[in-house]
Write a protein that holds these residues in place. Structure first.
Motif, PDB file in Angstrom:
ATOM      1  N   GLU A  47      39.853  14.210  54.788  1.00 34.33           N
ATOM      2  CA  GLU A  47      39.013  13.113  55.275  1.00 34.33           C
ATOM      3  C   GLU A  47      39.253  11.836  54.479  1.00 34.33           C
ATOM      4  N   GLU A  48      38.720  10.747  54.965  1.00 38.83           N
ATOM      5  CA  GLU A  48      38.746   9.475  54.233  1.00 38.83           C
ATOM      6  C   GLU A  48      37.833   9.593  53.018  1.00 38.83           C
ATOM      7  N   LYS A  49      38.327   9.135  51.880  1.00 38.52           N
ATOM      8  CA  LYS A  49      37.529   9.152  50.646  1.00 38.52           C
ATOM      9  C   LYS A  49      37.589   7.780  49.998  1.00 38.52           C
ATOM     10  N   SER A  50      36.508   7.395  49.367  1.00 39.38           N
ATOM     11  CA  SER A  50      36.454   6.165  48.572  1.00 39.38           C
ATOM     12  C   SER A  50      37.099   6.430  47.226  1.00 39.38           C
ATOM     13  N   ALA A  51      37.465   5.369  46.530  1.00 40.85           N
ATOM     14  CA  ALA A  51      37.978   5.522  45.162  1.00 40.85           C
ATOM     15  C   ALA A  51      36.864   6.120  44.309  1.00 40.85           C
ATOM     16  N   GLY A  52      37.241   6.969  43.366  1.00 36.92           N
ATOM     17  CA  GLY A  52      36.242   7.572  42.486  1.00 36.92           C
ATOM     18  C   GLY A  52      36.639   8.962  42.034  1.00 36.92           C
ATOM     19  N   SER A  53      35.708   9.614  41.371  1.00 35.04           N
ATOM     20  CA  SER A  53      35.920  10.968  40.856  1.00 35.04           C
ATOM     21  C   SER A  53      35.218  11.973  41.760  1.00 35.04           C
ATOM     22  N   TYR A  54      35.882  13.098  41.975  1.00 38.50           N
ATOM     23  CA  TYR A  54      35.353  14.119  42.871  1.00 38.50           C
ATOM     24  C   TYR A  54      35.512  15.503  42.247  1.00 38.50           C
ATOM     25  N   ARG A  55      34.680  16.413  42.701  1.00 41.67           N
ATOM     26  CA  ARG A  55      34.769  17.814  42.308  1.00 41.67           C
ATOM     27  C   ARG A  55      34.548  18.653  43.563  1.00 41.67           C
ATOM     28  N   VAL A  56      35.467  19.596  43.795  1.00 37.18           N
ATOM     29  CA  VAL A  56      35.407  20.473  44.963  1.00 37.18           C
ATOM     30  C   VAL A  56      35.433  21.915  44.461  1.00 37.18           C
ATOM     31  N   TRP A  57      34.594  22.759  45.021  1.00 39.64           N
ATOM     32  CA  TRP A  57      34.549  24.170  44.645  1.00 39.64           C
ATOM     33  C   TRP A  57      35.285  24.986  45.688  1.00 39.64           C
ATOM     34  N   TRP A  58      36.092  25.939  45.214  1.00 47.39           N
ATOM     35  CA  TRP A  58      36.757  26.878  46.110  1.00 47.39           C
ATOM     36  C   TRP A  58      36.253  28.267  45.781  1.00 47.39           C
ATOM     37  N   ASN A  59      35.798  28.985  46.792  1.00 52.49           N
ATOM     38  CA  ASN A  59      35.203  30.305  46.588  1.00 52.49           C
ATOM     39  C   ASN A  59      36.217  31.451  46.617  1.00 52.49           C
ATOM     40  N   GLY A  60      37.515  31.138  46.626  1.00 51.30           N
ATOM     41  CA  GLY A  60      38.538  32.181  46.615  1.00 51.30           C
ATOM     42  C   GLY A  60      38.760  32.835  47.962  1.00 51.30           C
ATOM     43  N   ARG A  61      38.368  32.143  49.021  1.00 48.72           N
ATOM     44  CA  ARG A  61      38.554  32.674  50.375  1.00 48.72           C
ATOM     45  C   ARG A  61      39.515  31.792  51.156  1.00 48.72           C
ATOM     46  N   ASP A  62      40.176  32.394  52.158  1.00 53.38           N
ATOM     47  CA  ASP A  62      41.101  31.632  52.995  1.00 53.38           C
ATOM     48  C   ASP A  62      40.330  30.923  54.109  1.00 53.38           C
ATOM     49  N   ASN A  63      41.065  30.262  55.008  1.00 48.46           N
ATOM     50  CA  ASN A  63      40.421  29.519  56.097  1.00 48.46           C
ATOM     51  C   ASN A  63      39.673  30.419  57.073  1.00 48.46           C
ATOM     52  N   CYS A  64      39.972  31.721  57.081  1.00 51.33           N
ATOM     53  CA  CYS A  64      39.279  32.678  57.958  1.00 51.33           C
ATOM     54  C   CYS A  64      38.111  33.369  57.263  1.00 51.33           C
ATOM     55  N   GLY A  65      37.880  33.045  55.998  1.00 51.69           N
ATOM     56  CA  GLY A  65      36.760  33.627  55.269  1.00 51.69           C
ATOM     57  C   GLY A  65      37.085  34.894  54.495  1.00 51.69           C
ATOM     58  N   ARG A  66      38.368  35.302  54.500  1.00 57.44           N
ATOM     59  CA  ARG A  66      38.764  36.507  53.769  1.00 57.44           C
ATOM     60  C   ARG A  66      39.061  36.162  52.311  1.00 57.44           C
ATOM     61  N   ARG A  67      38.731  37.087  51.405  1.00 56.22           N
ATOM     62  CA  ARG A  67      39.054  36.898  49.984  1.00 56.22           C
ATOM     63  C   ARG A  67      40.563  36.939  49.806  1.00 56.22           C
ATOM     64  N   VAL A  68      41.086  36.042  48.981  1.00 59.10           N
ATOM     65  CA  VAL A  68      42.526  36.059  48.702  1.00 59.10           C
ATOM     66  C   VAL A  68      42.819  37.079  47.612  1.00 59.10           C
ATOM     67  N   ALA A  69      44.052  37.532  47.568  1.00 56.41           N
ATOM     68  CA  ALA A  69      44.480  38.516  46.571  1.00 56.41           C
ATOM     69  C   ALA A  69      44.677  37.845  45.217  1.00 56.41           C
TER      70      ALA A  69
END
Length: 74
Positions: free
Chosen positions: A29-51
């Motif tokens: 997406e479009e983002k403004s200048a600045g600092s960001y933090r994103v959390w990843w829960n260890g799942r793929d785009n289908c919701g399955r846990r990755v190895a």
């Protein structure tokens, strides 16, 4: 996953496996200048846990790209 954007623009942040296959889209997406933090829960785009294993996080925004590798251990 923390990142800084020096200028506004369309930003993509995605996780890839060692074969170069996209595992998860985190930001697209479009983002403004600045600092960001994103959390990843260890799942793929289908919701399955990755190895457990090696993964790459790629950030692309307004003329630059950055790749960082990390490992998931269960």
């Amino acid at each position: 996953i923390s990142f800084d954007l020096p200028q506004p623009g369309y930003t993509e942040l995605a996780i890839y496996n060692t074969l170069g296959q996209k595992v998860r889209d985190l930001v697209s997406e479009e983002k403004s200048a600045g600092s960001y933090r994103v959390w990843w829960n260890g799942r793929d785009n289908c919701g399955r846990r990755v190895a457990s294993g090696l993964y790459f996080c790629q950030l692309k925004s307004r003329g630059f790209s950055k790749i960082q590798r990390f490992q998931i251990v269960k």
